[in-house]
Design a protein around this motif. Sequence first.
Motif, short mmCIF file in Angstrom:
data_model
loop_
_atom_site.label_atom_id
_atom_site.label_comp_id
_atom_site.label_asym_id
_atom_site.label_seq_id
_atom_site.Cartn_x
_atom_site.Cartn_y
_atom_site.Cartn_z
N UNK A 1 22.14 -28.76 33.60
CA UNK A 1 22.36 -27.06 34.86
C UNK A 1 21.77 -26.22 34.60
N UNK A 2 20.37 -25.69 35.31
CA UNK A 2 19.53 -24.75 35.40
C UNK A 2 19.98 -23.89 34.96
N UNK A 3 19.11 -23.18 34.16
CA UNK A 3 19.78 -21.60 34.04
C UNK A 3 19.54 -20.74 35.26
N UNK A 4 19.36 -20.89 36.25
CA UNK A 4 19.81 -19.83 37.08
C UNK A 4 20.65 -19.39 37.30
N UNK A 5 20.35 -17.86 37.72
CA UNK A 5 22.09 -17.16 37.62
C UNK A 5 22.57 -17.59 38.90
N UNK A 6 24.18 -17.89 38.75
CA UNK A 6 24.71 -18.42 39.86
C UNK A 6 25.90 -18.17 40.50
N UNK A 7 26.70 -18.25 41.50
CA UNK A 7 27.82 -17.29 41.19
C UNK A 7 28.87 -18.35 41.29
N UNK A 8 30.09 -18.05 40.53
CA UNK A 8 30.88 -19.22 40.58
C UNK A 8 32.21 -18.54 41.34
N UNK A 9 32.60 -17.39 41.33
CA UNK A 9 33.33 -16.77 41.13
C UNK A 9 33.50 -15.56 42.04
N UNK A 10 34.48 -15.44 43.30
CA UNK A 10 34.13 -14.34 44.08
C UNK A 10 35.99 -14.34 44.48
N UNK A 11 35.96 -12.47 44.15
CA UNK A 11 37.31 -11.71 44.68
C UNK A 11 37.31 -10.52 44.74
N UNK A 12 36.86 -10.37 46.10
CA UNK A 12 36.82 -8.70 46.67
C UNK A 12 35.55 -8.28 45.80
N UNK A 13 35.76 -7.51 45.55
CA UNK A 13 34.48 -6.45 44.97
C UNK A 13 34.18 -7.37 43.00
N UNK A 14 34.62 -8.51 42.72
CA UNK A 14 34.45 -8.91 41.91
C UNK A 14 33.64 -10.13 41.93
N UNK A 15 32.55 -10.39 41.47
CA UNK A 15 31.79 -11.38 41.06
C UNK A 15 31.49 -11.97 40.37
N UNK A 16 31.79 -13.03 39.75
CA UNK A 16 31.58 -13.72 38.49
C UNK A 16 30.73 -14.32 38.55
N UNK A 17 29.24 -14.76 37.88
CA UNK A 17 27.60 -15.41 37.84
C UNK A 17 27.50 -16.01 36.07
N UNK A 18 27.17 -17.32 36.33
CA UNK A 18 26.93 -18.29 34.97
C UNK A 18 24.98 -18.35 34.96
N UNK A 19 25.03 -18.15 33.83
CA UNK A 19 23.36 -18.33 33.77
C UNK A 19 23.64 -16.83 33.57
N UNK A 20 23.83 -15.82 33.16
CA UNK A 20 23.31 -14.58 32.74
C UNK A 20 23.29 -14.37 31.29
N UNK A 21 22.65 -15.16 30.19
CA UNK A 21 22.13 -14.61 29.15
C UNK A 21 21.54 -13.71 29.17
N UNK A 22 20.76 -13.14 30.10
CA UNK A 22 19.35 -12.25 29.73
C UNK A 22 19.76 -10.85 30.29
N UNK A 23 21.09 -11.10 30.79
CA UNK A 23 21.94 -9.72 31.54
C UNK A 23 22.03 -9.05 30.67
N UNK A 24 22.30 -7.92 30.59
CA UNK A 24 22.80 -6.89 30.12
C UNK A 24 23.76 -5.76 30.30
N UNK A 25 24.33 -5.14 29.19
CA UNK A 25 25.46 -4.24 30.26
C UNK A 25 25.28 -3.24 31.14
N UNK A 26 25.74 -2.89 31.92
CA UNK A 26 24.99 -2.14 33.65
C UNK A 26 24.10 -1.93 34.08
N UNK A 27 23.85 -3.25 33.79
CA UNK A 27 22.53 -3.34 34.05
C UNK A 27 22.78 -4.17 35.99
N UNK A 28 21.77 -4.11 36.87
CA UNK A 28 21.83 -3.54 38.50
C UNK A 28 21.83 -5.22 38.55
N UNK A 29 22.17 -5.98 39.74
CA UNK A 29 21.47 -7.06 40.37
C UNK A 29 21.69 -7.13 41.05
#
Lengths: 605, 478
Positions: free
Chosen positions: A1-29
């Motif tokens: 699998x590539x490390x590109x950030x990809x959505x794996x789940x959507x439920x209302x305003x909450x979205x879960x994504x994988x490949x987010x190793x580089x993400x920081x808390x409260x980072x805007x995406x």
Amino acid sequence: MSDKPTIIKVAGPLVVAKGMKEAKMYEVCRVSKDNLIGEVIELHGDTASIQVYEETSGVGPGEPVELTGTTLSVDLGPGLLETFYDGIQRPLKLIEEKAQSPYITRGINVPGLDRQRKWDFKATAEVGDKVGEGDVLGTVQETTLIEHRVMVPPSISGTISEIKSGNFNIEEVVAVIDTEDGKKEITMLQKWPIRIPRPTGKKLMPSEPLATGMRVLDMLFPIARGGAAAIPGPFGAGKTVTQQSLAKFCAAQVIVYIGCGERGNEMTEVLKEFPELEDPNTGEPLMKRTVLIANTSNMPVAAREASVYTGITIAEYYRDMGYDVALMADSTSRWAEAMREMSGRLEEMPGEEGYPAYLGSRTAGFYERAGAAECLGSDDRKGSLSVIGAVSPPGGDFSEPVTQNTLRVTKVFWALDAKLTYKRHFPSINWLQSYSLYTDMLGGYYSKEVAEDFSRNRVRASEILQEESKLEEIVRLVGTDSLSPREQLTLEIAKMIREDFLFQNAFDKIDAYTSLKKQYRMMRAILTFMDSALNIIDQEDFDFSKVQQLAVKEDITKCSFLPEEGMEAKFDEIEDKIRSQMNGLKEAGSGISKAAETEVAQAAA
Amino acid sequence: MSTAYKTVTDIAGPLMIVEGVEGVSYDELCEIELTNGKKRLGKVLEAREGMAVVQMFEDAQGATTEGTKVRFLKRAFEIGVSEDILGRVFSGSGRPIDGGPDIVPEKKLDINGAPINPFSREYPDDFIQTGISTIDTLNTLVRGQKLPIFSGAGLPHNQIAAQIARQARVLTDEEISSGVEAKEGATEKADEKFAVVFAAMGVTFAEAQYFQQELEKTGALSRAVMFINTADNPVVERIATPRLALTVAEYLAYEKDYHVTVIMTDMTNYCEALREVSAARKEVPGRRGYPGYLYTDLATLYERAGRIRGRNGSITQIPILSMPEDDVTHPIPDLTGYITEGQILLDRSLHQKGIFPPIIPMGSLSRLKPKAQGEGKTREDHSNMDAQLTAAYARGVEVRELAVILGESSLNDADKAFLKFSERFEKEFIQQGETENRSIFRSLEIGWDLLTELPREELKRVKDEYVDKYMPKKIDNA
């Protein structure tokens, strides 16, 4: 699998994504192909939970997520005033233009501040000056009311090597500072992450009142400049009318008004009224000193959570310039509910009533951003930020978590009472339940600026009102007849305080705003009435109904409609009238009883 | 045609879990084909990699994990609209049930709508005369307002809503300037179009019929659109019903310039449907088991009322909700009250006294009324009268309680006057017939007549000049 950030789940305003190793808390995406704005709120290994500030309908797993590297920040600079923003600082007017529709569509990307507009920058610092963070480099006349001070951003200090006056947009360099890490170019635009309080110098104890023009607040339950107040009340008790009155008349120089999860029409009303209404202190339109932020109840819930932070960061920025700023948040309960909703979707362990366990600390953190302080910079500027939060407790029950957590950190409590609105008593602030812990701190100011006995009168007035509630219990049981003349007088005075002083018509031009001086005179007139009555109350033939029927009472009732100009003389007149009419009673006293006797005698005959 | 998945693994209440899916997005509409060939609609509540949680809008009866086919339709729930929709009756999920043909749509609209930009709103300030004194005078309804009726089981909320729908109109310019009611026939502004959209959620057949007949009586049925989900229809369908109604209302108001009155009854049933779905998803409940997002969800319905700058039409919403145990602090009325622009509160004790409509001034409120009362809107003395009547009635009721304890003889003269006032107020002002259409001017007249009961110095809320101008002169002017 590539490390590109990809959505794996959507439920209302909450979205879960994988490949987010580089993400920081409260980072805007940027989420999905529609480029929706989101913020990272939880990290688990390489998956991240993102709260999305726009409607997520139509977004699905497999779509991309793009990290921006920055945390959620606001643009700070000239042009904030008079603008109407959504919860994440997008000007609603630009959204309308860009969407070409009266609806808020998705993925609209507009800047918080106009990058093209030119401002007339007047340099006040010179080349060679040593400057540190917060020092004023120059000014821009942002509106007719507010001079915008362009400051050295936090964490920069050094010597000015270049500075120029002239017409610039906010991204053009107006000054260059030689710092230890090299040359820094300064523009009029600063960015600041909304969840981090802006730094100040020394915090100060509040010592001046924030005059609001509302008599029940200024006289009985004052808020200090730099203080925090809570207005809880059930629906229909007048939270919004009170908040709007405060935004209109309070003596702050800059107002930030946040409509958080409330009605769309209310924001429209503010928007329509404020450009027309005059600031009672300067005569200019109120809009010139106001920043509006709206996340109405039908707008995406996550942006509601951000809106209060967006608002308070903008407010802090003006405080840093040395202004007295007041922030109204209507309503913080919606903010707490937005937190609860996100917390629920994150499947966190709930605390009280489903609210997250961190509700208390978040609330405290928000209100602590209020305060009076010495601003950063070497010119000893002082600024203050007062925060007034409305709370909407379910069922009007003040024991619920949001109200309780708020009361723990605010020093002023204005309890709205639905029963008073039924009686059409406005502002419907309950005088027995409300309190202010600032009264002692402000005593010095009152005796110096208003009148020596201002505080004493306040204490007397609240004692009379307390006494009234006790007496009313008795009346309810045994009727008025059993009361002594003194008690009857107390009831009468309490009624005058309620009906002629505390009652205020927000829709009347003169009555809507009362200066501290006039408030003092109004209260003094009522107390003068009381004192003069007490003078004669011990006479043998004292007839309380005569006191009730004195003609001067009519004058006292009409006090609230006396224009501010020349009111001192009018009040002197009224007080003289009170004394002379009471004295009239005293002298006529024996006469009246004689006349009555004659009447009886005649009737008998 | 898109792929049909036969990979349903779980069915629980209105929810269905489909596995192995690809390219499914949140909020997407899907069509579920049961083994018996019947088709159902559903939407995606949660989209994960290879899995989707689907909420059915219709009954799950007969659904099986094996053999049921699910097709994802790549679009949200939409309704086809055109002006021909007027006069039609639909089921709660938007299928025609009046025997007529399907609508040939001019366009298809997402039933979820989109939030109105507060910057684009026009502030509602046009007075609507409902012909009901307690509403017109004290809780003025405004064009573009959302004003719910808070009722309880057995109270006549339907009659009141029907009366409003029948009688509501705006004043003509001439009426406003002259202060005299126009003659019959001269009351409609020629250039304005009206429509009624009715959404029934979980009501009885009789109630649904009642509205239909009431509208028929006045010939209003041809300009009405009805969405009917009765008590025996599937519960989850109710979640779509108000959205369908409001989407049609938005189309008529903002694209076809109609002034639309939307009546939604009963919101309590809607909220219960929402709770059912939430419970099936095992979400953390908020108060009384209702989901934490109930406020947000209700707001997405109520906030669709209003007016938009530059558009001629308007949406006025009259949601009806029955409060469990008449408890106004119950989450449904409570959250509704925080969103809507006031409420009309029905009172059981007034109803028991035989007073119709049992609208109690204390607790009822119209937030938008200050801008729709007074000169240029109704009559100059309107807002004064409103404040005075309400304050005086509140005092009268207080005195009445006092009199129960102490006996009427112990009251002073002023209190006695208030007591008498409140009795007359209930019988002459609140009380009116179901078909009685009182003009605002008539209501104000009654109000002034009642105020003659009170001592002059107690009239603190009305200006002297209005007293001189409007108050009938007492004969025994002692």
